[in-house]
Design an enzyme around this catalytic site. Structure first.
Site, short mmCIF file in Angstrom:
data_model
loop_
_atom_site.label_atom_id
_atom_site.label_comp_id
_atom_site.label_asym_id
_atom_site.label_seq_id
_atom_site.Cartn_x
_atom_site.Cartn_y
_atom_site.Cartn_z
N CYS A 2 0.87 -1.17 0.00
CA CYS A 2 0.00 0.00 0.00
C CYS A 2 0.91 1.22 0.00
O CYS A 2 2.11 1.10 0.23
CB CYS A 2 -0.86 0.06 1.26
SG CYS A 2 -1.93 -1.36 1.48
N ARG A 27 1.68 1.45 -5.89
CA ARG A 27 1.75 0.53 -4.74
C ARG A 27 0.38 -0.08 -4.40
O ARG A 27 0.30 -0.98 -3.57
CB ARG A 27 2.28 1.26 -3.51
CG ARG A 27 3.67 1.85 -3.70
CD ARG A 27 4.14 2.51 -2.42
NE ARG A 27 4.27 1.54 -1.36
CZ ARG A 27 5.33 0.79 -1.15
NH1 ARG A 27 6.38 0.88 -1.93
NH2 ARG A 27 5.36 -0.07 -0.15
N TRP A 74 -3.95 -1.61 -1.32
CA TRP A 74 -3.95 -2.84 -2.13
C TRP A 74 -4.32 -3.91 -1.12
O TRP A 74 -3.51 -4.35 -0.33
CB TRP A 74 -2.57 -3.07 -2.72
CG TRP A 74 -2.49 -4.21 -3.67
CD1 TRP A 74 -1.89 -5.42 -3.44
CD2 TRP A 74 -2.98 -4.27 -5.00
NE1 TRP A 74 -2.00 -6.21 -4.55
CE2 TRP A 74 -2.66 -5.53 -5.53
CE3 TRP A 74 -3.69 -3.36 -5.81
CZ2 TRP A 74 -3.02 -5.92 -6.81
CZ3 TRP A 74 -4.04 -3.75 -7.09
CH2 TRP A 74 -3.70 -5.01 -7.57
N ASN A 100 0.87 0.09 6.03
CA ASN A 100 1.25 -0.75 4.90
C ASN A 100 1.92 -1.99 5.47
O ASN A 100 2.91 -1.86 6.18
CB ASN A 100 2.23 0.03 3.99
CG ASN A 100 2.90 -0.86 2.98
OD1 ASN A 100 2.29 -1.80 2.46
ND2 ASN A 100 4.16 -0.58 2.69
N GLY A 101 1.39 -3.16 5.18
CA GLY A 101 1.99 -4.39 5.70
C GLY A 101 0.90 -5.35 6.12
O GLY A 101 -0.26 -5.22 5.72
N GLU A 472 8.28 -20.86 -19.39
CA GLU A 472 8.18 -19.49 -18.88
C GLU A 472 9.34 -18.64 -19.41
O GLU A 472 9.15 -17.48 -19.78
CB GLU A 472 8.14 -19.51 -17.34
CG GLU A 472 8.08 -18.16 -16.66
CD GLU A 472 6.84 -17.32 -16.99
OE1 GLU A 472 5.94 -17.79 -17.69
OE2 GLU A 472 6.81 -16.16 -16.54
N LYS A 476 8.76 -15.26 -21.55
CA LYS A 476 9.30 -13.94 -21.18
C LYS A 476 10.07 -13.35 -22.35
O LYS A 476 9.92 -12.19 -22.69
CB LYS A 476 10.25 -14.04 -19.98
CG LYS A 476 9.69 -14.48 -18.64
CD LYS A 476 8.68 -13.59 -18.02
CE LYS A 476 7.27 -13.94 -18.44
NZ LYS A 476 6.20 -13.56 -17.56
N GLU A 479 7.86 -12.36 -25.38
CA GLU A 479 6.91 -11.30 -25.03
C GLU A 479 7.57 -9.92 -25.06
O GLU A 479 6.99 -8.96 -25.54
CB GLU A 479 6.38 -11.63 -23.63
CG GLU A 479 5.36 -10.69 -23.09
CD GLU A 479 4.87 -11.11 -21.71
OE1 GLU A 479 5.44 -12.07 -21.12
OE2 GLU A 479 3.92 -10.49 -21.22
N HIS A 495 12.44 -35.30 -31.39
CA HIS A 495 11.25 -35.77 -32.11
C HIS A 495 10.74 -34.71 -33.09
O HIS A 495 9.56 -34.66 -33.38
CB HIS A 495 10.16 -36.17 -31.11
CG HIS A 495 10.59 -37.29 -30.21
ND1 HIS A 495 10.77 -38.58 -30.68
CD2 HIS A 495 10.92 -37.31 -28.90
CE1 HIS A 495 11.17 -39.35 -29.68
NE2 HIS A 495 11.28 -38.60 -28.59
N LYS A 594 -2.25 -5.99 -19.70
CA LYS A 594 -1.94 -6.62 -18.41
C LYS A 594 -3.01 -7.63 -18.03
O LYS A 594 -2.73 -8.66 -17.47
CB LYS A 594 -1.80 -5.53 -17.34
CG LYS A 594 -1.38 -6.04 -15.98
CD LYS A 594 0.06 -6.54 -15.99
CE LYS A 594 0.47 -7.23 -14.72
NZ LYS A 594 1.59 -8.16 -14.93
C1 F6R Z 1 2.99 -13.06 -19.31
C2 F6R Z 1 1.71 -12.66 -18.73
C3 F6R Z 1 0.48 -13.36 -19.18
C4 F6R Z 1 -0.46 -13.60 -17.98
C5 F6R Z 1 -1.82 -14.15 -18.47
C6 F6R Z 1 -2.72 -14.49 -17.30
O1 F6R Z 1 4.06 -12.33 -18.80
O2 F6R Z 1 1.66 -11.79 -17.91
O3 F6R Z 1 0.75 -14.55 -19.83
O4 F6R Z 1 0.16 -14.50 -17.12
O5 F6R Z 1 -2.45 -13.20 -19.28
O6 F6R Z 1 -2.98 -13.40 -16.51
P1 F6R Z 1 -3.56 -13.57 -15.05
O7 F6R Z 1 -2.50 -14.23 -14.24
O8 F6R Z 1 -3.86 -12.18 -14.58
O9 F6R Z 1 -4.77 -14.42 -15.16
#
Ligand code: F6R
Length: 599
Positions: A2, A27, A74, A100-101, A472, A476, A479, A495, A594
């Site tokens: 927060c 935050r 948050w 915050n905490g 993963e 990364k 992306e 294969h 996001k």
């Molecule tokens: C990759 C990324 C996406 C999310 C996916 C699911 O870096 O951020 O692949 O992981 O869109 O999002 P959440 O976790 O919010 O359901």
């Protein structure tokens, strides 16, 4: 996470507090509030609103007063709502606090305070602080804070004020950041530098176990025993924009470096046990995990964790496929993972799982998100808001939650003995230190990134619990750097994909010392025979690996089950520095959002 701000001086506090709070919105932003002490009046002005700071600001009357505190939340305990927003006040409305905490022992404190006659108005852990300070208050806010904190376990940055002490703000810190901004006949206290930078570049950082007693013309710092601490001030050289990213070039890098703390917070209060009231009683002998993207990869790590600790057969699917498959034989326990708690595919999967009669557990970062209402029980990962589109700290937080879930289920179902659980918890406690060790040595990763930046295709390979790490790592990289990357089970290369390997196709091989190590070395040899350069991620003490590959990036020596988190941090940094080399817009990659709220 927060954001908190306090002001004491000659200016009208309202505009300073709101303006500074907006600089901390990164935050947390699910609710906000402000308390200002009006001169010559008996009643404190407290206003709180669910939603972003703008929502609070638009609904505020003009507040008169030069002493006040504010908060952007948050949520961790209690969903976002007007009553759960901070500041919280004591029974008489004389004391206001922001926090915050996480107060770990708040339930027992709350119970005894209620027995003593205190009346609570929120579901938060924070409110106990206001009542505890009230309990110990005898005309000295600093003393009352000190006595109250003797009762408190957990992490906190707290700011408190009292209607009867109009030239005083008292703050305390344990494990959550606090910075004092020094002005001329005015002082500021905040969670982070950006909040005060518009007004002053002279700051003093508070350390853990310290209390600051602040007036408009003085600052006194002591430890919790009252011993005075002399602390020099720093001059902040950052621009406001740099300061919001904590001096890091991108939010992604900041969030990667937040992980030692995020990992600790994800565990806070859960290592010694927690409850999942609605799934505790059910019978199950298998489980299913669902999620999308990075959350799916965390789920895949979770499958290996649940299977290796409890021998619980666990299947995993992407949320988007689950609802359309025609299985009639469903696992009674379904675990849904989503950082945002708003991903449409995962929400639809949660509804479908319940329609099929399954009990559901949601693992999410956002208290009050839709997912929390679509599942039977929730675990919050508590890593704070993630601003960068590319998920980093939420991934490691999700893995930590899955370790905790496995340990919880093992404990409640008698799969592990007490000493085995203790050993497991001790290993888990080390995760934050392991992450720190990786972060302390980024140079070899940067050098590899210089080479990867020139590649057009990269393959990531792993086995067993580090197969999801390969997926993963590839996600990364593609992306944020726009390099084509694929994650493979190392045994599968032969294969088909081997046909694509050429001297200019680097391979990132996760080759930690586990029961698949020898097989992994064979897979690496298959690759080097095609002249592809290999970057391996291996254990610190493994001196064999460097004989087979071009470069080895090291993680600390840790049992295989606990490698995915430190490995993830190496892969995040590798993707970050590669993308940076290529000049990509790291925090906002093209075509991505996001939170994906369409199916
Ligand atoms: C990759 C990324 C996406 C999310 C996916 C699911 O870096 O951020 O692949 O992981 O869109 O999002 P959440 O976790 O919010 O359901």
């Amino acid at each position: 996470m927060c954001g908190i701000v306090g002001y004491i001086g000659a200016r009208q506090a309202q505009s300073v507090l709101i303006d500074s709070l907006k600089r901390l919105e990164y935050r947390g932003y699910d609710s906000a509030g402000i308390a200002v002490v009006p001169p010559g009046q008996k009643k404190m002005q407290v206003h709180k609103k669910k939603g972003m700071i703008k929502n609070l600001e638009d609904n505020l009357p003009a507040l008169n007063g030069t002493l006040g505190i504010s908060h952007t939340r948050w949520a961790t305990h209690g969903p976002p709502s007007d009553s759960n927003a901070h500041p919280h006040v004591d029974c008489k409305g004389n004391i206001a606090i922001v926090h915050n905490g996480i107060i770990e022992n708040y339930l027992e404190l709350k119970e005894s305070l209620i027995n003593e006659g205190h009346v609570f108005t929120s579901e938060t852990d924070t409110e106990v602080l206001a009542h505890l300070i009230e309990k110990y208050y005898t005309n000295d806010l600093y003393k009352a804070m000190k006595l109250a904190l003797e009762q408190v376990q957990g992490s906190y940055a707290i700011l408190a004020l009292h209607m009867h002490e109009r030239d005083r703000l008292v703050s305390a810190r344990n494990e959550s950041p606090l910075v004092l901004g020094l002005g001329i006949d005015e002082n500021f206290i905040a969670s982070d530098v950006p909040a005060v930078l518009k007004y002053t570049d002279k700051v003093v950082y508070l350390d853990n176990g310290e209390i600051a007693d602040v007036t408009k013309s003085s600052i006194k710092i002591t430890d919790f025993n009252g011993k005075t601490i002399e602390r020099p001030w720093h001059k902040i050289e950052w621009s406001l924009e740099d300061a919001e990213k904590g001096g890091y070039e991108h939010f992604m890098l900041k969030e990667i470096f937040e992980q030692p703390r995020a990992v600790r917070e994800a565990m806070l209060g859960k290592l010694s046990g927690f409850t999942l009231d609605n799934v505790n009683g059910i019978e199950f002998n298998s489980a299913k995990i669902l999620g999308c993207g990075t959350s799916y990869h965390a789920g895949l790590v979770g499958k290996y964790i649940l299977e290796s600790i409890m021998g619980l057969p666990t299947s995993i699917e992407t949320s988007s496929e689950y609802r359309y498959n025609s299985t009639t034989l469903d696992q009674p326990l379904v675990i849904l993972i989503s950082q945002s708690g708003e991903t449409a595919d995962t929400l639809a999967a949660a509804r479908e799982a319940r329609r099929r009669g399954c009990k559901t557990i949601g693992i999410t970062n956002v208290v009050g998100s839709t997912l929390t209402r679509e599942v039977d029980d929730v675990m919050f990962i508590r890593v704070g808001p993630e601003i960068s589109v590319c998920a980093t700290k939420s991934f490691t937080g999700q893995i930590i939650s899955l370790y905790l879930l496995a340990s919880h289920l093992s404990r409640t179902r008698g799969f592990l003995k007490a000493d085995e659980i203790r050993e497991f918890s001790n290993a888990l406690r080390q995760q934050s230190r392991l992450v720190e060790q990786v972060l302390n040595n980024p140079e070899p990763i940067k050098e590899c990134a210089n080479k990867l930046a020139k590649a057009e295709n990269v393959f990531f390979i792993g086995r067993n619990i580090n197969y999801p790490s390969a997926l993963e790592g590839a996600l990364k990289l593609k992306e944020i750097s726009y390099i084509h990357a694929e994650g493979y089970q190392a045994g599968e290369l032969k294969h088909g994909p081997l046909a694509l390997l050429m001297p200019q196709t680097p391979i990132v091989a996760i080759a930690v010392k586990d029961h698949t190590y020898d097989k992994m070395i064979s897979n690496i040899e298959e690759v080097t025979a095609r002249d592809s350069p290999v970057i391996a991620i291996g254990h610190e003490s493994d001196t064999e690996l460097e004989k087979y590959v071009d470069t080895v990036l090291r993680i600390p020596d840790v049992p295989p089950l606990f490698t995915p988190v430190p490995v993830a941090v190496v892969l995040q940094l590798l993707a970050y520095y590669t993308a940076r080399n290529r000049g990509c817009p790291i925090d906002k990659p093209r075509n991505l959002a996001k939170s994906v709220t369409v199916e």
